[in-house]
Design a protein around this motif. Structure first.
Motif, PDB file in Angstrom:
ATOM      1  N   LYS B  40       0.767  -1.158  -0.121  1.00 14.46           N
ATOM      2  CA  LYS B  40       0.082   0.133  -0.126  1.00 14.46           C
ATOM      3  C   LYS B  40       0.775   1.219   0.096  1.00 14.46           C
ATOM      4  N   PRO B  41       1.625   1.303  -1.214  1.00 10.63           N
ATOM      5  CA  PRO B  41       2.551   2.655  -1.098  1.00 10.63           C
ATOM      6  C   PRO B  41       1.767   4.083  -1.347  1.00 10.63           C
ATOM      7  N   GLU B  42       2.621   4.845  -1.014  1.00  8.79           N
ATOM      8  CA  GLU B  42       1.961   6.411  -1.421  1.00  8.79           C
ATOM      9  C   GLU B  42       2.325   6.627  -2.862  1.00  8.79           C
ATOM     10  N   GLU B  43       3.681   6.074  -3.172  1.00  2.83           N
ATOM     11  CA  GLU B  43       3.864   6.249  -4.701  1.00  2.83           C
ATOM     12  C   GLU B  43       4.437   4.879  -5.266  1.00  2.83           C
ATOM     13  N   LEU B  44       4.046   4.698  -6.508  1.00  3.25           N
ATOM     14  CA  LEU B  44       4.316   3.714  -7.199  1.00  3.25           C
ATOM     15  C   LEU B  44       5.356   4.257  -8.384  1.00  3.25           C
ATOM     16  N   ILE B  45       6.439   3.798  -8.485  1.00  2.00           N
ATOM     17  CA  ILE B  45       7.282   4.130  -9.642  1.00  2.00           C
ATOM     18  C   ILE B  45       7.562   2.930 -10.628  1.00  2.00           C
ATOM     19  N   LEU B  46       7.118   3.317 -11.949  1.00  2.00           N
ATOM     20  CA  LEU B  46       7.475   2.400 -13.044  1.00  2.00           C
ATOM     21  C   LEU B  46       8.801   2.931 -13.832  1.00  2.00           C
ATOM     22  N   ASP B  47       9.916   2.106 -13.602  1.00  2.00           N
ATOM     23  CA  ASP B  47      11.000   2.550 -14.273  1.00  2.00           C
ATOM     24  C   ASP B  47      11.271   1.590 -15.683  1.00  2.00           C
ATOM     25  N   PHE B  48      11.246   2.702 -16.653  1.00  2.00           N
ATOM     26  CA  PHE B  48      11.350   2.091 -18.171  1.00  2.00           C
ATOM     27  C   PHE B  48      12.703   2.110 -18.790  1.00  2.00           C
ATOM     28  N   PHE B  66      -2.441   3.371 -12.932  1.00  2.00           N
ATOM     29  CA  PHE B  66      -2.750   4.681 -12.486  1.00  2.00           C
ATOM     30  C   PHE B  66      -4.294   4.408 -11.528  1.00  2.00           C
ATOM     31  N   ARG B  67      -5.155   3.555 -12.231  1.00  2.00           N
ATOM     32  CA  ARG B  67      -6.416   3.431 -11.534  1.00  2.00           C
ATOM     33  C   ARG B  67      -6.207   2.798 -10.157  1.00  2.00           C
ATOM     34  N   THR B  72      -6.223   3.890  -3.789  1.00  2.00           N
ATOM     35  CA  THR B  72      -5.761   4.090  -2.740  1.00  2.00           C
ATOM     36  C   THR B  72      -5.288   5.225  -2.315  1.00  2.00           C
ATOM     37  N   GLY B  73      -5.390   6.190  -3.162  1.00  2.00           N
ATOM     38  CA  GLY B  73      -4.903   7.666  -2.887  1.00  2.00           C
ATOM     39  C   GLY B  73      -3.602   7.801  -3.055  1.00  2.00           C
ATOM     40  N   GLY B  74      -2.778   6.969  -3.964  1.00  2.00           N
ATOM     41  CA  GLY B  74      -1.511   7.235  -4.176  1.00  2.00           C
ATOM     42  C   GLY B  74      -1.078   7.602  -5.427  1.00  2.00           C
TER      43      GLY B  74
END
Lengths: 145, 101
Positions: B40-48, B66-67, B72-74
């Motif tokens: 349940k993170p505040e931020e999800l980082i996708l590294d390409f 994104f959805r 979860t409000g992140g």
């Protein structure tokens, strides 16, 4: 105009073949000495069209996907990607950005929009219960020009 | 196609590598979602940075994540996009949904 080089592929509509299809077309294209960018654009467009055959044309079944590619003297490549699947009821609607019939599978509905942005011309013809053919065309501007 | 997940305090980083297409997207989605649901993170980082190919299946993957983060409000951040991939992301308007670093 007569093609100066041609190739034909036929393979099962399994998702593992998406990578095979775009890589095979890219390898055929290499004789035209494309830039890395052009090669990437053709690969992306082919990947979109082949994925459509697999996800939509042959939904819930395995059929055959047919690709023919022709190279012409004026440095054009014309790639025809065909399935004998369910066909598209309304081609115009299917080509609208964000329209998809497979939202649950996280399909973005941008396949045709991506094809159009990567290629010079995209033509789609379809008949219900007979199948769909997508024709992609692009002029390769050789590096030296 | 592979994904390596790093979980730091409040942040999940998913380092993607290889080719993203319809075939590979399913496995990526499952791996990423599993760690997001757990952490349940505040931020999800996708590294390409190590992604060599992406078609519109990658757009679907980003929209779906994104959805998930919205629920979860992140936040979602897209990081180290190679130029051709950035072009596809912009075409889809994803630069309006997520931060492109």
């Amino acid at each position: 105009m007569k093609a100066i080089n041609t190739m034909r592929l036929c393979f099962d509509s399994r998702s593992s073949n998406e990578s095979f299809a775009r890589t095979a077309v890219a390898a055929f294209l290499c004789g035209m000495d494309p830039t890395v960018e052009e090669l990437g654009e053709v690969k992306t467009a082919v990947s979109e069209a082949v994925t459509n055959c697999i996800v939509h044309g042959y939904r819930d079944m395995i059929g055959k996907v047919y690709i023919t590619a022709n190279i012409y003297e004026d440095n054009r490549i014309v790639i025809k990607i065909k399935d004998k699947g369910c066909g598209i009821e309304d081609v115009k609607k299917a080509m609208e950005p964000l329209f998809t019939t497979a939202a649950a599978e996280e399909r973005a509905g941008l396949g045709f929009a991506v094809m159009e942005s990567m290629m010079d011309k995209v033509k789609v013809s379809s008949q219900l219960q007979k199948g769909t053919t997508v024709v992609l065309e692009k002029r390769i501007v050789s590096k030296g020009e | 196609m592979a994904v390596e997940i790093q979980i730091r305090e409040n942040v999940v980083v998913a380092c993607l590598s290889g080719e993203i297409d319809h075939h590979s997207a399913v496995g990526l989605r499952e791996t990423i979602d599993q760690s997001v649901i757990q952490a349940k993170p505040e931020e999800l980082i996708l590294d390409f940075s190590l992604v060599t190919f992406m078609d519109s299946s990658g757009i679907g993957l980003v929209m779906g994540r994104f959805r998930l983060m919205q629920e979860t409000g992140g936040r979602l951040v897209l990081q180290n996009l190679p130029a051709p991939i950035k072009k596809v992301m912009r075409l889809a308007g994803l630069d309006k949904l997520a931060r492109l670093d």
